[in-house]
Design a protein around this motif. Structure first.
Motif, PDB file in Angstrom:
ATOM      1  N   PHE A  33       0.113  64.774 -20.785  1.00 37.48           N
ATOM      2  CA  PHE A  33       1.008  63.824 -20.143  1.00 37.48           C
ATOM      3  C   PHE A  33       0.329  62.452 -20.010  1.00 37.48           C
ATOM      4  O   PHE A  33       0.925  61.423 -20.324  1.00 37.48           O
ATOM      5  CB  PHE A  33       1.441  64.351 -18.769  1.00 37.48           C
ATOM      6  N   GLU A  34      -0.928  62.431 -19.575  1.00 41.05           N
ATOM      7  CA  GLU A  34      -1.664  61.173 -19.450  1.00 41.05           C
ATOM      8  C   GLU A  34      -1.855  60.504 -20.807  1.00 41.05           C
ATOM      9  O   GLU A  34      -1.746  59.281 -20.922  1.00 41.05           O
ATOM     10  CB  GLU A  34      -3.020  61.409 -18.785  1.00 41.05           C
ATOM     11  N   ALA A  67       4.981  68.352 -19.744  1.00 44.84           N
ATOM     12  CA  ALA A  67       4.844  68.056 -18.321  1.00 44.84           C
ATOM     13  C   ALA A  67       3.828  68.963 -17.636  1.00 44.84           C
ATOM     14  O   ALA A  67       3.203  68.560 -16.658  1.00 44.84           O
ATOM     15  CB  ALA A  67       6.197  68.183 -17.632  1.00 44.84           C
ATOM     16  N   ASP A  68       3.648  70.176 -18.138  1.00 45.26           N
ATOM     17  CA  ASP A  68       2.717  71.115 -17.516  1.00 45.26           C
ATOM     18  C   ASP A  68       1.253  70.783 -17.760  1.00 45.26           C
ATOM     19  O   ASP A  68       0.392  71.149 -16.969  1.00 45.26           O
ATOM     20  CB  ASP A  68       2.980  72.542 -18.018  1.00 45.26           C
ATOM     21  N   ASP A  69       0.947  70.098 -18.832  1.00 41.74           N
ATOM     22  CA  ASP A  69      -0.431  69.779 -19.180  1.00 41.74           C
ATOM     23  C   ASP A  69      -0.729  68.336 -18.784  1.00 41.74           C
ATOM     24  O   ASP A  69      -0.270  67.388 -19.423  1.00 41.74           O
ATOM     25  CB  ASP A  69      -0.650  69.982 -20.674  1.00 41.74           C
ATOM     26  N   LYS A  70      -1.512  68.166 -17.722  1.00 40.41           N
ATOM     27  CA  LYS A  70      -1.816  66.846 -17.178  1.00 40.41           C
ATOM     28  C   LYS A  70      -2.470  65.941 -18.220  1.00 40.41           C
ATOM     29  O   LYS A  70      -2.142  64.757 -18.324  1.00 40.41           O
ATOM     30  CB  LYS A  70      -2.727  66.994 -15.961  1.00 40.41           C
ATOM     31  N   ASP A  71      -3.394  66.476 -19.007  1.00 44.51           N
ATOM     32  CA  ASP A  71      -4.083  65.669 -20.007  1.00 44.51           C
ATOM     33  C   ASP A  71      -3.132  65.179 -21.091  1.00 44.51           C
ATOM     34  O   ASP A  71      -3.199  64.016 -21.506  1.00 44.51           O
ATOM     35  CB  ASP A  71      -5.232  66.458 -20.640  1.00 44.51           C
TER      36      ASP A  71
END
Length: 142
Positions: A70-71, A64-68
């Motif tokens: 998660f995407e 959840a902390d890493d946007k990339d």
């Protein structure tokens, strides 16, 4: 739709990160304003059911902390959800599961172990997320 999203997301986390689907649970939060049928709030909580050698809360937090990351998981989830080994029967079904309460959802694509699902694997429809093969615009994310 939130329930189906939670199931597909849990299955994708299991595939990508190595968690077993039985070690991850869901909680669905949704509220509708009954006066005008507007959605007041909606959300899904995905969490580890027990901190043992199979999983840790830190693993989910790092996703959840890493946007990339998660995407990438969401993109991969949508790609995997667009096809099921039970298709075309699964995607076109309007009566599956317990008391025929599921549409496009089977053990190959959407259902989770019963210990992971707070709604007993009912009210699921993969087509609500990715649409139908001949009409993908019916899906929320496509």
């Amino acid at each position: 739709m939130l329930h189906t999203f939670a199931h597909l997301f849990i299955r994708e986390i299991s595939n990508i990160c190595g968690y077993s689907t039985a070690s991850i649970k869901e909680n669905i939060y949704s509220e509708i304003d009954e006066k005008n049928d507007n959605v007041k709030m909606c959300g899904v909580l995905i969490y580890v059911s027990s901190p043992d050698s199979d999983s840790s809360l830190g693993g989910l937090i790092s996703i959840a902390d890493d946007k990339d990351v998660f995407e990438n998981i969401l993109d991969s989830m949508l790609e995997h959800a667009s096809w099921c080994s039970g298709d075309p029967l699964c995607i076109s079904s309007t009566k599956q599961g317990y008391k025929n309460l599921n549409y496009a959802a089977c053990h190959d694509c959407t259902l989770l172990p019963e210990t992971s699902c707070e709604r007993f694997n009912c009210f699921l429809d993969r087509a609500s997320i990715v649409g139908l093969p001949d009409n993908p615009t019916l899906g929320f994310f496509i």
